[in-house]
Motif scaffolding. Structure first.
Motif, PDB file in Angstrom:
ATOM      1  N   ASP A  53       0.856  -1.199   0.000  1.00 32.89           N
ATOM      2  CA  ASP A  53       0.000   0.000   0.000  1.00 32.89           C
ATOM      3  C   ASP A  53       0.888   1.244   0.000  1.00 32.89           C
ATOM      4  O   ASP A  53       0.526   2.275   0.545  1.00 32.89           O
ATOM      5  CB  ASP A  53      -0.909   0.004   1.240  1.00 32.89           C
ATOM      6  CG  ASP A  53      -0.120  -0.115   2.540  1.00 32.89           C
ATOM      7  OD1 ASP A  53       1.128  -0.256   2.500  1.00 32.89           O
ATOM      8  OD2 ASP A  53      -0.751  -0.056   3.612  1.00 32.89           O
ATOM      9  N   PHE A  95       0.978  -3.933   7.359  1.00 30.84           N
ATOM     10  CA  PHE A  95       2.341  -3.700   7.812  1.00 30.84           C
ATOM     11  C   PHE A  95       2.536  -4.158   9.263  1.00 30.84           C
ATOM     12  O   PHE A  95       3.545  -4.782   9.592  1.00 30.84           O
ATOM     13  CB  PHE A  95       2.696  -2.215   7.671  1.00 30.84           C
ATOM     14  CG  PHE A  95       4.122  -1.920   8.013  1.00 30.84           C
ATOM     15  CD1 PHE A  95       5.115  -2.027   7.047  1.00 30.84           C
ATOM     16  CD2 PHE A  95       4.496  -1.567   9.302  1.00 30.84           C
ATOM     17  CE1 PHE A  95       6.444  -1.785   7.364  1.00 30.84           C
ATOM     18  CE2 PHE A  95       5.817  -1.320   9.624  1.00 30.84           C
ATOM     19  CZ  PHE A  95       6.794  -1.423   8.652  1.00 30.84           C
ATOM     20  N   GLY A 113       9.765  -1.062   2.773  1.00 27.41           N
ATOM     21  CA  GLY A 113      10.165   0.291   3.180  1.00 27.41           C
ATOM     22  C   GLY A 113      10.393   0.313   4.686  1.00 27.41           C
ATOM     23  O   GLY A 113      10.157   1.311   5.348  1.00 27.41           O
ATOM     24  N   ARG A 120      12.552  -3.341  16.996  1.00 31.17           N
ATOM     25  CA  ARG A 120      12.417  -4.396  15.977  1.00 31.17           C
ATOM     26  C   ARG A 120      13.609  -5.354  15.993  1.00 31.17           C
ATOM     27  O   ARG A 120      13.447  -6.540  15.717  1.00 31.17           O
ATOM     28  CB  ARG A 120      12.286  -3.760  14.587  1.00 31.17           C
ATOM     29  CG  ARG A 120      10.967  -3.020  14.413  1.00 31.17           C
ATOM     30  CD  ARG A 120      10.934  -2.262  13.105  1.00 31.17           C
ATOM     31  NE  ARG A 120       9.646  -1.594  12.938  1.00 31.17           N
ATOM     32  CZ  ARG A 120       9.382  -0.693  12.009  1.00 31.17           C
ATOM     33  NH1 ARG A 120      10.326  -0.340  11.154  1.00 31.17           N
ATOM     34  NH2 ARG A 120       8.189  -0.162  11.919  1.00 31.17           N
ATOM     35  N   GLN A 161       0.225   5.010   9.671  1.00 32.13           N
ATOM     36  CA  GLN A 161      -0.053   3.579   9.573  1.00 32.13           C
ATOM     37  C   GLN A 161       0.339   2.864  10.869  1.00 32.13           C
ATOM     38  O   GLN A 161       1.432   3.078  11.404  1.00 32.13           O
ATOM     39  CB  GLN A 161       0.721   2.993   8.395  1.00 32.13           C
ATOM     40  CG  GLN A 161       0.408   1.536   8.131  1.00 32.13           C
ATOM     41  CD  GLN A 161       1.065   1.040   6.851  1.00 32.13           C
ATOM     42  OE1 GLN A 161       2.156   1.474   6.493  1.00 32.13           O
ATOM     43  NE2 GLN A 161       0.395   0.133   6.164  1.00 32.13           N
ATOM     44  N   THR A 164       4.096   1.491  12.479  1.00 35.92           N
ATOM     45  CA  THR A 164       5.231   2.110  11.781  1.00 35.92           C
ATOM     46  C   THR A 164       5.974   3.113  12.668  1.00 35.92           C
ATOM     47  O   THR A 164       5.425   3.617  13.652  1.00 35.92           O
ATOM     48  CB  THR A 164       4.780   2.854  10.504  1.00 35.92           C
ATOM     49  OG1 THR A 164       3.889   3.911  10.881  1.00 35.92           O
ATOM     50  CG2 THR A 164       4.076   1.920   9.536  1.00 35.92           C
ATOM     51  N   ILE A 165       7.181   3.410  12.256  1.00 37.01           N
ATOM     52  CA  ILE A 165       7.965   4.447  12.927  1.00 37.01           C
ATOM     53  C   ILE A 165       7.309   5.803  12.657  1.00 37.01           C
ATOM     54  O   ILE A 165       7.364   6.714  13.487  1.00 37.01           O
ATOM     55  CB  ILE A 165       9.427   4.400  12.415  1.00 37.01           C
ATOM     56  CG1 ILE A 165      10.071   3.080  12.845  1.00 37.01           C
ATOM     57  CG2 ILE A 165      10.237   5.583  12.933  1.00 37.01           C
ATOM     58  CD1 ILE A 165      11.463   2.847  12.307  1.00 37.01           C
TER      59      ILE A 165
HETATM   60  N1  ARG Z   1       9.338   3.260   7.134  1.00 38.39           N
HETATM   61  C1  ARG Z   1       8.271   3.035   8.061  1.00 38.39           C
HETATM   62  C2  ARG Z   1       8.674   1.976   9.082  1.00 38.39           C
HETATM   63  O1  ARG Z   1       9.646   1.291   8.920  1.00 38.39           O
HETATM   64  C3  ARG Z   1       6.941   2.699   7.416  1.00 38.39           C
HETATM   65  C4  ARG Z   1       6.977   1.655   6.363  1.00 38.39           C
HETATM   66  C5  ARG Z   1       5.578   1.334   5.828  1.00 38.39           C
HETATM   67  N2  ARG Z   1       5.657   0.412   4.747  1.00 38.39           N
HETATM   68  C6  ARG Z   1       4.620  -0.028   3.994  1.00 38.39           C
HETATM   69  N3  ARG Z   1       4.887  -0.845   3.027  1.00 38.39           N
HETATM   70  N4  ARG Z   1       3.383   0.363   4.247  1.00 38.39           N
HETATM   71  O2  ARG Z   1       8.006   1.811  10.062  1.00 38.39           O
END
Ligand code: ARG
Length: 274
Positions: A53, A95, A113, A120, A161, A164-165
């Protein structure tokens, strides 16, 4: 060339690719007969978890009428599968569930990403970073000049989201009581368009892609510090063999300029249809 492609090209060019740790591997660990790499080869597929997404990192698009998961992370995963000589199997999920599923042995690796952090690293291991990470915010066009500094975000209703960070940053700068967490980024973008939140916290290329795909939305750089994190590939805790193998492939992809090309291709694919 589309404006966003030029912008991304400029960002990628000025952004030094994160130096690799130098741990080279050509998969020679496979000499051990029951090595993890051998098991993947025997199975004939590399199973990869992602959350599709997040254009241009990973997202759904139609190719010849078939819904397909694409993106520069997917190209990297494909290059690793090719190097192993196996098929690539992508598993798409929220995620927030990826690392738990990785620990449960549902995939060989996660590319999404995702950035390494202390929390983690307690439950999984990470490859070298393949690209520096940065954060931007996504806002409605009429608010473009409203949220230009970190201070201006205080008390603002914002979305990110779950897991997520970016979510943690959202809480930090906007306040927990103002933070809306959802599982899917597409739903967050709907909330922003509907005026239910005023700001979204996402990784920079996703912000640029969503801004490019929505006339009503723009990307804003309000100076969110990057914390020196970079995007990495996660594997099961203790699987040093996989870490070494992946780092070997990443070194080749970085040195040959393949990753920049994957980013450009994915950005084109993520652009609005013309
Ligand atoms: N870079 C952020 C993390 O590592 C968010 C990554 C969200 N990735 C995704 N495919 N929705 O927390």
């Amino acid at each position: 060339m589309k404006k966003v492609v030029v912008l991304i090209l400029a960002l990628v060019m000025t952004m030094s690719l994160v130096a690799c740790g130098g741990g080279s591997s050509d998969g020679s660990a496979a000499a051990e007969s029951d090595s993890y790499i051998d098991q993947i080869k025997a199975k004939g597929e590399l199973v990869v978890g992602t959350s599709a997404d997040y254009p241009p990192y990973e997202f759904h698009t139609e190719i010849d009428g078939v819904d397909t998961i694409v993106g520069f992370d997917i190209s990297i995963a494909q290059a690793i599968a090719d190097d192993l000589g196996v098929e690539l199997k992508i598993v798409d999920m929220s995620f927030e569930n990826l690392l738990m599923s990785l620990s449960n042995g549902e995939f060989d690796m996660v590319i999404a990403g995702i950035e390494e952090n202390e929390e983690r690293a307690k439950t999984c291991d990470f490859s070298d970073p393949y690209l520096e990470s940065k954060n931007l915010i996504l806002v409605r066009k009429e608010d473009e000049s409203k949220y230009t500094t970190l201070d201006s975000l205080q008390g603002v209703k914002a979305g990110a989201q779950n897991g997520t960070i970016c979510y943690d940053r959202c809480v930090k700068y906007c306040g927990e009581e103002n933070t809306v967490g959802l599982a899917k980024v597409n739903d967050l973008v709907m909330e922003l368009n509907a005026g239910k939140v005023d700001v979204l916290f996402l990784d920079y290329m996703a912000v640029l892609a969503y801004a490019n795909g929505n006339d009503n939305l723009v990307a804003v750089d309000c100076g969110i510090p990057s914390d020196d994190l970079g995007y990495s590939i996660a594997v099961q805790k203790g699987n040093q063999e996989m870490v070494d193998y992946i780092n070997g492939v990443l070194t080749e992809l970085k040195d040959s300029g393949a990753i920049e090309q994957y980013i450009l291709d994915a950005t084109e694919l993520a652009g609005p249809e013309e």
